[in-house]
Design an enzyme around this catalytic site. Structure first.
Site, mmCIF file in Angstrom:
data_model
loop_
_atom_site.group_PDB
_atom_site.id
_atom_site.type_symbol
_atom_site.label_atom_id
_atom_site.label_comp_id
_atom_site.label_asym_id
_atom_site.label_seq_id
_atom_site.Cartn_x
_atom_site.Cartn_y
_atom_site.Cartn_z
ATOM 1 N N LYS A 1 28.800 38.721 22.456
ATOM 2 C CA LYS A 1 30.120 39.197 22.897
ATOM 3 C C LYS A 1 31.290 38.704 22.033
ATOM 4 C CE LYS A 1 29.052 40.036 27.761
ATOM 5 N NZ LYS A 1 29.411 39.760 29.171
ATOM 6 N N ASP B 1 34.552 43.415 31.603
ATOM 7 C CA ASP B 1 34.143 42.352 32.541
ATOM 8 C C ASP B 1 35.334 41.879 33.391
ATOM 9 O OD1 ASP B 1 31.454 42.231 31.824
ATOM 10 O OD2 ASP B 1 31.812 40.788 30.219
HETATM 11 P P1 NAP Z 1 26.696 31.453 30.080
HETATM 12 O O1 NAP Z 1 27.706 31.835 29.045
HETATM 13 O O2 NAP Z 1 25.388 30.923 29.670
HETATM 14 O O3 NAP Z 1 27.434 30.372 31.049
HETATM 15 C C1 NAP Z 1 26.770 29.741 32.105
HETATM 16 C C2 NAP Z 1 27.597 28.553 32.591
HETATM 17 O O4 NAP Z 1 26.904 27.944 33.673
HETATM 18 C C3 NAP Z 1 27.798 27.465 31.521
HETATM 19 O O5 NAP Z 1 29.097 26.965 31.612
HETATM 20 C C4 NAP Z 1 26.796 26.390 31.924
HETATM 21 O O6 NAP Z 1 27.225 25.088 31.657
HETATM 22 C C5 NAP Z 1 26.780 26.546 33.429
HETATM 23 N N1 NAP Z 1 25.526 26.056 33.983
HETATM 24 C C6 NAP Z 1 24.269 26.544 33.745
HETATM 25 N N2 NAP Z 1 23.368 25.840 34.448
HETATM 26 C C7 NAP Z 1 24.054 24.881 35.118
HETATM 27 C C8 NAP Z 1 23.685 23.823 35.995
HETATM 28 N N3 NAP Z 1 22.404 23.631 36.348
HETATM 29 N N4 NAP Z 1 24.670 23.024 36.499
HETATM 30 C C9 NAP Z 1 25.955 23.225 36.162
HETATM 31 N N5 NAP Z 1 26.378 24.205 35.327
HETATM 32 C C10 NAP Z 1 25.439 25.019 34.823
HETATM 33 O O7 NAP Z 1 26.374 32.684 31.017
HETATM 34 P P2 NAP Z 1 27.392 33.832 31.526
HETATM 35 O O8 NAP Z 1 27.336 35.004 30.651
HETATM 36 O O9 NAP Z 1 28.715 33.186 31.757
HETATM 37 O O10 NAP Z 1 26.688 34.276 32.897
HETATM 38 C C11 NAP Z 1 26.656 33.368 33.971
HETATM 39 C C12 NAP Z 1 26.187 34.053 35.246
HETATM 40 O O11 NAP Z 1 27.037 35.118 35.605
HETATM 41 C C13 NAP Z 1 24.771 34.668 35.166
HETATM 42 O O12 NAP Z 1 24.127 34.411 36.387
HETATM 43 C C14 NAP Z 1 25.039 36.141 34.997
HETATM 44 O O13 NAP Z 1 23.981 36.933 35.527
HETATM 45 C C15 NAP Z 1 26.294 36.299 35.825
HETATM 46 N N6 NAP Z 1 27.092 37.459 35.394
HETATM 47 C C16 NAP Z 1 27.256 38.479 36.274
HETATM 48 C C17 NAP Z 1 28.015 39.586 35.913
HETATM 49 C C18 NAP Z 1 28.194 40.721 36.888
HETATM 50 O O14 NAP Z 1 28.554 41.814 36.472
HETATM 51 N N7 NAP Z 1 28.000 40.487 38.156
HETATM 52 C C19 NAP Z 1 28.624 39.630 34.648
HETATM 53 C C20 NAP Z 1 28.452 38.550 33.768
HETATM 54 C C21 NAP Z 1 27.675 37.455 34.160
HETATM 55 P P3 NAP Z 1 27.167 24.436 30.167
HETATM 56 O O15 NAP Z 1 28.264 25.102 29.403
HETATM 57 O O16 NAP Z 1 27.435 23.008 30.425
HETATM 58 O O17 NAP Z 1 25.803 24.757 29.646
#
Ligand code: NAP
Length: 257
Positions: free
Chosen positions: A47, A84
């Site tokens: 992205k 988004d």
């Molecule tokens: P990402 O860039 O990988 O970010 C995930 C975040 O969660 C990071 O800040 C990570 O922390 C944190 N994290 C992961 N595991 C953790 C844990 N065990 N404890 C505390 N923090 C934790 O992923 P993303 O693209 O933002 O997506 C995140 C979620 O949103 C996913 O579940 C995705 O399916 C959902 N999502 C949904 C939509 C929708 O349309 N509904 C759209 C986009 C995303 P660190 O930085 O410290 O690793």
């Protein structure tokens, strides 16, 4: 979801998943241009990287510094946008958030769209909660659109929960297959005010353990499906320059489990 909408519109288009290695992103985009694609979505991990390949960026894409939807113009040039932010905001637009407080769990890609969306909705205080101090502070200071957003470590969370009006989970905690997990315990949740809304971006499972606990406490809960559908409809409209067929995508994703 996209193919259901294309079928409904009677268009001879197809939406296909195309995994691309980061080292081949530029080549892949050139291939899509050469093959006559009308447009495409971009997801993790491309992205941010794809922004440099765009000929122009819409305002939401400039704000986020990230693109999730690209339109290939008739002359072959590329316009990048970000649906988004609008997708996240959509289930919240009918409430008044002026002067309110939002707390966002996670500091990844989705958290960026969520924080910008919260700003657009009028939240006065926005906290972003991360587990790694360096990544958290880099996130909060790394984008001019996040000026004033307050970094918060997980250990400090209980301090802000009692004045949180909207809590958003952008971490994958509780997503399939870790469906038994929740980013907040029942004890944490009990600190939220009665009128608080809990919004979990996860859409598999529905509801997540977090939402189950929140709605069990009488709080308003929103899952990630509305956002998924809204960003998809906005993407289709961006590619085709016509309204997405009402309700078709929402119906198509109801089967997700
Ligand atoms: P990402 O860039 O990988 O970010 C995930 C975040 O969660 C990071 O800040 C990570 O922390 C944190 N994290 C992961 N595991 C953790 C844990 N065990 N404890 C505390 N923090 C934790 O992923 P993303 O693209 O933002 O997506 C995140 C979620 O949103 C996913 O579940 C995705 O399916 C959902 N999502 C949904 C939509 C929708 O349309 N509904 C759209 C986009 C995303 P660190 O930085 O410290 O690793």
């Amino acid at each position: 979801m996209q193919n259901s909408a294309l079928l409904e519109l009677g268009l001879d288009y197809l939406y296909v998943p195309l995994p691309v290695h980061p080292s081949r992103l530029e080549t892949a985009v050139a291939g899509l241009q050469a093959c006559g694609f009308v447009g495409f979505n971009v997801t993790i991990p491309h992205k941010q990287a794809i922004t440099s390949l765009m000929d122009r960026l819409t305002e939401p894409a400039q704000l986020a510094g990230a693109v999730n939807t690209v339109r290939i113009e008739p002359d072959g040039t590329l316009t990048g946008t970000n649906t988004d932010i609008g997708g996240f905001v959509q289930p919240l637009v009918n409430s008044d958030w002026q002067g309110k407080t939002a707390t966002i769990l996670g500091n990844g890609g989705a958290a960026l769209a969520v924080a910008i969306g919260c700003r657009q909705l009028g939240f006065e205080y926005i906290h972003v909660c991360g587990r790694d101090r360096d990544r958290l502070y880099a996130f909060c200071s790394g984008n001019p659109a996040l000026e004033g957003v307050k970094p918060l470590l997980w250990t400090e969370l209980d301090r802000v929960l009692p004045r949180t009006d909207l809590l958003v989970n952008t971490t994958p905690i509780g997503m399939v297959p870790t469906v038994e997990e929740s980013p907040l315990s029942t004890e944490n949740l009990s600190h939220l005010p009665e009128q608080a809304t809990v919004y979990d971006l996860i859409y598999r499972p529905r509801p997540t353990r977090l939402l189950e606990r929140a709605t069990g406490r009488g709080l308003r809960g929103i899952d990630g499906l509305a956002m998924l559908v809204a960003q998809g409809e906005a993407a289709l409209e961006f590619w085709l320059d016509r309204p997405a067929p009402a309700g078709i995508m929402a119906r198509a994703v109801q089967t997700l489990n």
